[in-house]
Design a protein around this motif. Structure first.
Motif, PDB file in Angstrom:
ATOM      1  N   GLN A  27      41.292  46.251  39.386  1.00 35.06           N
ATOM      2  CA  GLN A  27      40.668  46.140  40.705  1.00 35.06           C
ATOM      3  C   GLN A  27      40.732  47.464  41.458  1.00 35.06           C
ATOM      4  OE1 GLN A  27      42.329  42.818  42.854  1.00 35.06           O
ATOM      5  NE2 GLN A  27      41.931  41.401  41.171  1.00 35.06           N
ATOM      6  N   ARG A  28      41.858  48.135  41.370  1.00 37.70           N
ATOM      7  CA  ARG A  28      42.015  49.432  42.051  1.00 37.70           C
ATOM      8  C   ARG A  28      41.015  50.443  41.488  1.00 37.70           C
ATOM      9  NH1 ARG A  28      47.134  49.886  41.825  1.00 37.70           N
ATOM     10  NH2 ARG A  28      47.237  50.850  39.787  1.00 37.70           N
ATOM     11  N   GLU A  29      40.875  50.459  40.171  1.00 33.39           N
ATOM     12  CA  GLU A  29      39.958  51.395  39.524  1.00 33.39           C
ATOM     13  C   GLU A  29      38.523  51.189  40.019  1.00 33.39           C
ATOM     14  OE1 GLU A  29      38.845  52.808  35.015  1.00 33.39           O
ATOM     15  OE2 GLU A  29      39.186  50.666  35.340  1.00 33.39           O
ATOM     16  N   VAL A  30      38.067  49.948  40.025  1.00 37.44           N
ATOM     17  CA  VAL A  30      36.703  49.650  40.460  1.00 37.44           C
ATOM     18  C   VAL A  30      36.524  49.994  41.940  1.00 37.44           C
ATOM     19  CG1 VAL A  30      35.069  47.752  40.849  1.00 37.44           C
ATOM     20  CG2 VAL A  30      36.277  47.929  38.672  1.00 37.44           C
ATOM     21  N   PHE A  31      37.504  49.638  42.769  1.00 36.97           N
ATOM     22  CA  PHE A  31      37.416  49.930  44.193  1.00 36.97           C
ATOM     23  C   PHE A  31      37.320  51.434  44.436  1.00 36.97           C
ATOM     24  CE2 PHE A  31      39.319  50.963  48.288  1.00 36.97           C
ATOM     25  CZ  PHE A  31      38.547  50.185  49.148  1.00 36.97           C
ATOM     26  N   LYS A  56      31.543  43.586  39.555  1.00 31.26           N
ATOM     27  CA  LYS A  56      31.279  43.034  40.882  1.00 31.26           C
ATOM     28  C   LYS A  56      32.433  42.142  41.332  1.00 31.26           C
ATOM     29  CE  LYS A  56      27.685  40.155  42.899  1.00 31.26           C
ATOM     30  NZ  LYS A  56      26.394  39.531  42.627  1.00 31.26           N
ATOM     31  N   SER A  57      32.935  41.318  40.425  1.00 26.64           N
ATOM     32  CA  SER A  57      34.034  40.407  40.737  1.00 26.64           C
ATOM     33  C   SER A  57      35.313  41.176  41.064  1.00 26.64           C
ATOM     34  CB  SER A  57      34.270  39.474  39.555  1.00 26.64           C
ATOM     35  OG  SER A  57      35.350  38.618  39.808  1.00 26.64           O
ATOM     36  N   ARG A  58      35.624  42.184  40.286  1.00 22.07           N
ATOM     37  CA  ARG A  58      36.833  42.985  40.534  1.00 22.07           C
ATOM     38  C   ARG A  58      36.755  43.679  41.890  1.00 22.07           C
ATOM     39  NH1 ARG A  58      37.916  45.695  34.547  1.00 22.07           N
ATOM     40  NH2 ARG A  58      38.114  43.697  33.478  1.00 22.07           N
ATOM     41  N   LEU A  59      35.584  44.203  42.216  1.00 23.08           N
ATOM     42  CA  LEU A  59      35.412  44.853  43.511  1.00 23.08           C
ATOM     43  C   LEU A  59      35.591  43.849  44.645  1.00 23.08           C
ATOM     44  CD1 LEU A  59      34.722  47.352  45.180  1.00 23.08           C
ATOM     45  CD2 LEU A  59      32.302  46.773  44.879  1.00 23.08           C
ATOM     46  N   VAL A  64      38.793  41.738  49.198  1.00 19.89           N
ATOM     47  CA  VAL A  64      39.419  40.586  49.865  1.00 19.89           C
ATOM     48  C   VAL A  64      40.914  40.829  50.048  1.00 19.89           C
ATOM     49  CG1 VAL A  64      40.049  38.151  49.548  1.00 19.89           C
ATOM     50  CG2 VAL A  64      37.695  38.886  49.190  1.00 19.89           C
ATOM     51  N   LYS A  65      41.582  41.331  49.009  1.00 23.69           N
ATOM     52  CA  LYS A  65      43.024  41.581  49.097  1.00 23.69           C
ATOM     53  C   LYS A  65      43.339  42.676  50.113  1.00 23.69           C
ATOM     54  CE  LYS A  65      44.141  40.066  44.442  1.00 23.69           C
ATOM     55  NZ  LYS A  65      44.565  40.482  43.100  1.00 23.69           N
ATOM     56  N   LEU A  66      42.535  43.730  50.129  1.00 19.57           N
ATOM     57  CA  LEU A  66      42.778  44.815  51.065  1.00 19.57           C
ATOM     58  C   LEU A  66      42.553  44.358  52.505  1.00 19.57           C
ATOM     59  CD1 LEU A  66      41.127  47.749  49.111  1.00 19.57           C
ATOM     60  CD2 LEU A  66      43.572  47.353  49.432  1.00 19.57           C
TER      61      LEU A  66
END
Length: 73
Positions: A27-31, A56-59, A64-66
């Motif tokens: 998730q961090r990588e995609v963001f 798209k899902s990972r982003l 949402v978490k951030l």
């Protein structure tokens, strides 16, 4: 920027850094590819070797978490 605003900015940066570090690597990588490199979802998928929907899902999960973490302050 007054000193009080500067402290608030620094605290927000520290909080965001901690939240980024706490994200799962995928998730961090995609963001970061989206926000720092300005890549599209398609480019992220191609670069990381995952399909479009996974990128798209990972982003989405990362955002949402951030947001959730920043709103807890």
């Amino acid at each position: 920027v007054n000193p009080e605003q500067q402290v608030q900015i620094e605290q927000s940066i520290d909080q965001l850094t901690k939240l980024l570090d706490a994200l799962p690597n995928d998730q961090r990588e995609v963001f970061l590819l989206r926000e720092e490199a300005g890549m599209s979802i398609t480019e992220i998928a191609e670069t990381t070797g995952i399909n479009y929907e996974a990128a798209k899902s990972r982003l989405r999960y990362a955002i949402v978490k951030l947001r959730s973490g920043l709103n807890e302050e």
